[in-house]
Structure formats: structure tokens, C-alpha cells
Design a protein around this motif. Structure first.
Motif, PDB file in Angstrom:
ATOM      1  N   CYS A  52       0.991  -1.227   0.105  1.00 15.75           N
ATOM      2  CA  CYS A  52       0.103  -0.103  -0.159  1.00 15.75           C
ATOM      3  C   CYS A  52       1.231   1.265  -0.179  1.00 15.75           C
ATOM      4  CB  CYS A  52      -1.411   0.079   1.316  1.00 15.75           C
ATOM      5  SG  CYS A  52      -2.337  -1.434   0.852  1.00 15.75           S
ATOM      6  N   ASP A  53       2.315   0.850   0.762  1.00 18.38           N
ATOM      7  CA  ASP A  53       2.862   2.469   0.944  1.00 18.38           C
ATOM      8  C   ASP A  53       3.125   2.330  -0.860  1.00 18.38           C
ATOM      9  OD1 ASP A  53       2.616   3.180   2.753  1.00 18.38           O
ATOM     10  OD2 ASP A  53       4.404   2.328   3.805  1.00 18.38           O
ATOM     11  N   ARG A  55       1.536   1.478  -3.224  1.00 20.64           N
ATOM     12  CA  ARG A  55       0.727   2.151  -4.169  1.00 20.64           C
ATOM     13  C   ARG A  55       0.288   3.484  -3.711  1.00 20.64           C
ATOM     14  NH1 ARG A  55      -4.036   0.402  -0.598  1.00 20.64           N
ATOM     15  NH2 ARG A  55      -3.676   2.099  -0.046  1.00 20.64           N
ATOM     16  N   ASP A  56       0.632   4.234  -2.835  1.00 23.55           N
ATOM     17  CA  ASP A  56       0.715   5.446  -2.294  1.00 23.55           C
ATOM     18  C   ASP A  56       2.005   5.869  -2.648  1.00 23.55           C
ATOM     19  OD1 ASP A  56      -2.227   4.600  -1.337  1.00 23.55           O
ATOM     20  OD2 ASP A  56      -1.067   5.019   0.900  1.00 23.55           O
ATOM     21  N   SER A  57       2.354   5.721  -3.077  1.00 21.59           N
ATOM     22  CA  SER A  57       3.842   6.852  -3.840  1.00 21.59           C
ATOM     23  C   SER A  57       3.978   6.231  -5.235  1.00 21.59           C
ATOM     24  CB  SER A  57       5.081   6.582  -3.141  1.00 21.59           C
ATOM     25  OG  SER A  57       5.239   6.359  -1.334  1.00 21.59           O
ATOM     26  N   GLU A  86      -7.058  -4.731  -2.432  1.00 19.67           N
ATOM     27  CA  GLU A  86      -5.619  -3.153  -2.164  1.00 19.67           C
ATOM     28  C   GLU A  86      -5.576  -2.172  -2.822  1.00 19.67           C
ATOM     29  OE1 GLU A  86      -4.739  -2.563   0.901  1.00 19.67           O
ATOM     30  OE2 GLU A  86      -5.191  -5.451   1.943  1.00 19.67           O
TER      31      GLU A  86
END
Length: 158
Positions: A52-53, A55-57, A86
Motif C-alpha cells: 500500500c505504501d 501504491r500510495d507513492s 488493496e
């Protein structure tokens, strides 16, 4: 334990099946910078945090010219569920035979809760556009790793 890669090494090529039913190949990404990260198991707490990190970056990494590929020994079906659950839009590759994990030094002995076990060593290798290792990090932490990677690559945190 497999040998670890170092800056300047030629990154081993791979072609692996992905969660979306296709394949990803390092040679097909030649000419681009690629972040290849290796994680133990989809849908576990640490691996979910790390994915998820990424994905968010993804927008800032892409804006700086980096592609992201996640590799684990999970079967494609498990990766497909993980990607859907996710909302992961970067390739998740299945290396059930562990050949790519071994070639990148991401498979071997590690300590888990004080015991020595054999498994995936959480690692990240950045491959430059010519196919050489630009950065190799082993035994990284799931939490905070992407932020540290971005700092190491000089990518703005926005």
C-alpha cells in the motif's frame, strides 16, 4: 543463501506471471528505471503495509521515471486477490519456483521471531535503464521502507 547484488551488477533478467494474468519481464522494461521489491507473502500485515505504501507513492515514483514490480513466491491467484483487495495497480509477479528471488539474493536464511528460517528476505533492487543495479537494499522493514527508498532516490515526498 543466494548471493546479494551490488551497485553496478547486471540485474538478472526475469519473466514472471502476474496477478492480472499477463507477464512482466525486466528486459521489456529496458530503457526505464525499475524498482523491484521482494516480499514474503501477499495479504499479510507487513506485506500489505509495504504494498500500500508503494501504491500510495506510485504517482511520485512514476513522475520521477520509476516503474514498480513486486515479486513474491505466492501463486498468481493469491496475488490477484491481493491486488484487487488493496487496489494495487503495479505488477505483482509470482515466483513460485523462487528462481528470481534466488538470482536477486532475496531468498535465504533469516531470523524470524528469534529462529533461523529459510524464506524471502524482504529486499528492494533498483535497476537503471541500462539494466544495471543502481541500488540494492536487503532486510528492509515493511513499515517506512518506501519513504526511505524515496529519500534515497531523491524523490520528493509529495
Amino acid at each position: 543463501m543466494s548471493a546479494r547484488l551490488a551497485v553496478g551488477d547486471v540485474a538478472p533478467d526475469f519473466t514472471l506471471p502476474t496477478a492480472d494474468g499477463g507477464t512482466v519481464s525486466l528486459s521489456a522494461l529496458r530503457g526505464r528505471s525499475v524498482v523491484v521489491y521482494f516480499y514474503p507473502a501477499a495479504a499479510t500485515p507487513g506485506c500489505t503495509t509495504q504494498a500500500c505504501d508503494f501504491r500510495d507513492s506510485l504517482a511520485s515514483l512514476a513522475g520521477a521515471g520509476y516503474e514498480v514490480v513486486g515479486v513474491s513466491p505466492d501463486p498468481v491467484a493469491k496475488l490477484a486477490t491481493f491486488a484487487a483487495d488493496e487496489s494495487l495497480t503495479f505488477p505483482l509477479a509470482s515466483d513460485v519456483e523462487r528462481t528470481t528471488l534466488e538470482a536477486y539474493g532475496a531468498w535465504g536464511e533469516k531470523k524470524l521471531y528469534g529462529k533461523v528460517v529459510t524464506g524471502v528476505i524482504r529486499s528492494t533492487v533498483v535497476v537503471d535503464p541500462e539494466g544495471k543495479v543502481a541500488l540494492a537494499q536487503y532486510n528492509v522493514k515493511a513499515t517506512g521502507h518506501v519513504a526511505k527508498l524515496r529519500r534515497d532516490l531523491g524523490i520528493d515526498a509529495r
